[in-house]
Design a protein around this motif. Structure first.
Motif, PDB file in Angstrom:
ATOM      1  N   HIS A 119       0.726  -1.246   0.372  1.00 25.13           N
ATOM      2  CA  HIS A 119      -0.024  -0.023  -0.066  1.00 25.13           C
ATOM      3  C   HIS A 119       0.934   1.493  -0.227  1.00 25.13           C
ATOM      4  N   ASN A 120       2.079   1.198  -0.843  1.00 29.14           N
ATOM      5  CA  ASN A 120       3.057   2.197  -1.173  1.00 29.14           C
ATOM      6  C   ASN A 120       3.252   2.715   0.114  1.00 29.14           C
ATOM      7  N   VAL A 121       3.668   1.586   1.354  1.00 27.86           N
ATOM      8  CA  VAL A 121       4.505   1.560   2.141  1.00 27.86           C
ATOM      9  C   VAL A 121       5.604   0.931   2.644  1.00 27.86           C
ATOM     10  N   SER A 122       7.031   1.118   2.342  1.00 31.28           N
ATOM     11  CA  SER A 122       8.158   0.346   2.084  1.00 31.28           C
ATOM     12  C   SER A 122       8.155  -0.547   3.325  1.00 31.28           C
ATOM     13  N   ILE A 123       7.922  -1.112   4.078  1.00 26.17           N
ATOM     14  CA  ILE A 123       8.744  -1.471   5.719  1.00 26.17           C
ATOM     15  C   ILE A 123      10.227  -2.514   5.714  1.00 26.17           C
ATOM     16  N   GLU A 124      10.940  -2.107   6.368  1.00 28.15           N
ATOM     17  CA  GLU A 124      13.108  -1.961   6.311  1.00 28.15           C
ATOM     18  C   GLU A 124      13.063  -2.279   7.642  1.00 28.15           C
TER      19      GLU A 124
END
Length: 297
Positions: A119-124
């Protein structure tokens, strides 16, 4: 709900710059928030949503414990304010704001998704953020430094349990205060300031975070985890903690010039990081770096 009133964070170790009371923040290049603890009754989702309506960051870091998956195993509270907050964050991501989610210890299950974009959220797992002024900052939740805090494990466990109990008392206390028109007051924060054990834990945590940034050749560190916002500078390394959204309702904001500020839910500046930092000193070669694996990633 009573409107919170927050005094600027202060610490004997702080090297932050004084700012005029109720100074307002202009353009926001980057916003760092952590320890929202969605899914719990202590989450101040409505106040965070108000902040996100007041400021429009180009980049938003969600620095861990955004969702409290541990607490939700026993009881999940996801009221309309919390649902509206999630919708607002996703709306920001869709509208062009770069959103980076760095899971913490309470939402550690999301670490399995690191490297993905949802959903356009990058998880790092962690990030290196470069400010507009050229500072390079390590960004992580901070739970990886728990093993470097020299306090008896049973004290940490007791403190964690007591913290949850005190937060429940805090809810009832502020409901009563609200009936008499009194402003929000954090019982947990007041007790932590008077606890020698808590202050030793905070100091050791800050030292571990700055040591890690120094080992990586970076200019500073940004994190959360300990629910105590503030700045500290040692040996040319800047430590920043953005606070939380269950007790203090603070965030870390980078303005258009690359300067860093602690702000409240109204977007008013509480404290500013020093703009000029002395050159860093060398670190003894025996010191070991903290890796994500040490935190059980």
């Amino acid at each position: 709900m009573p409107v919170p009133h927050f005094a600027p964070p202060s610490s004997p170790a702080s090297s932050a710059e004084a700012v005029p009371r109720h100074a307002s923040l202009g353009q926001v290049r980057t916003l760092f928030i952590s320890d929202v603890h969605l899914g719990t009754p202590d989450c101040q989702a409505a106040l965070l949503a108000k902040l996100l309506r007041r400021v429009r960051p180009e980049r938003l870091y969600l620095v861990g414990d955004i969702v409290d998956l541990l607490a939700m195993r026993k009881r999940a509270v996801l009221d309309k304010d919390q649902q509206a907050l999630v919708a607002r964050v996703l709306r920001l991501a869709r509208s062009g704001c770069e959103v980076i989610y760095i899971p913490g210890n309470h939402d550690a299950a999301f670490r399995r998704l690191c490297g993905l974009k949802l959903h356009n959220v990058s998880i790092e797992r962690r990030a290196i953020h470069t400010t507009g002024s050229g500072r390079r900052l390590l960004v992580s939740h901070g739970d990886e430094f728990d093993t470097h805090v020299r306090i008896a494990p049973w004290l940490l466990t007791l403190g964690d349990g007591m913290h949850g109990f005190i937060l429940s008392l805090n809810r009832w206390c502020n409901r009563a205060r609200g009936m008499f028109g009194l402003p929000y007051w954090s019982l947990a924060s007041a007790l932590k300031r008077r606890s020698g054990v808590a202050q030793r834990y905070v100091a050791q945590f800050e030292e571990a975070a700055m040591r890690q940034a120094r080992l990586e050749g970076l200019d500073g560190y940004v994190g959360g985890h300990i629910h105590q916002a503030g700045f500290r500078v040692e040996d040319g390394v800047l430590y920043c903690n953005d606070g939380d959204w269950v007790e203090h309702c603070t965030a870390l904001a980078e303005d258009g010039d690359g300067a860093l500020h602690l702000i409240d839910w109204q977007g008013q500046i509480l404290e500013s990081a020093p703009r000029h930092v002395m050159p860093r000193q060398a670190v003894p070669p025996a010191t070991e770096a903290v890796t994500p694996e040490m935190a059980g990633a």
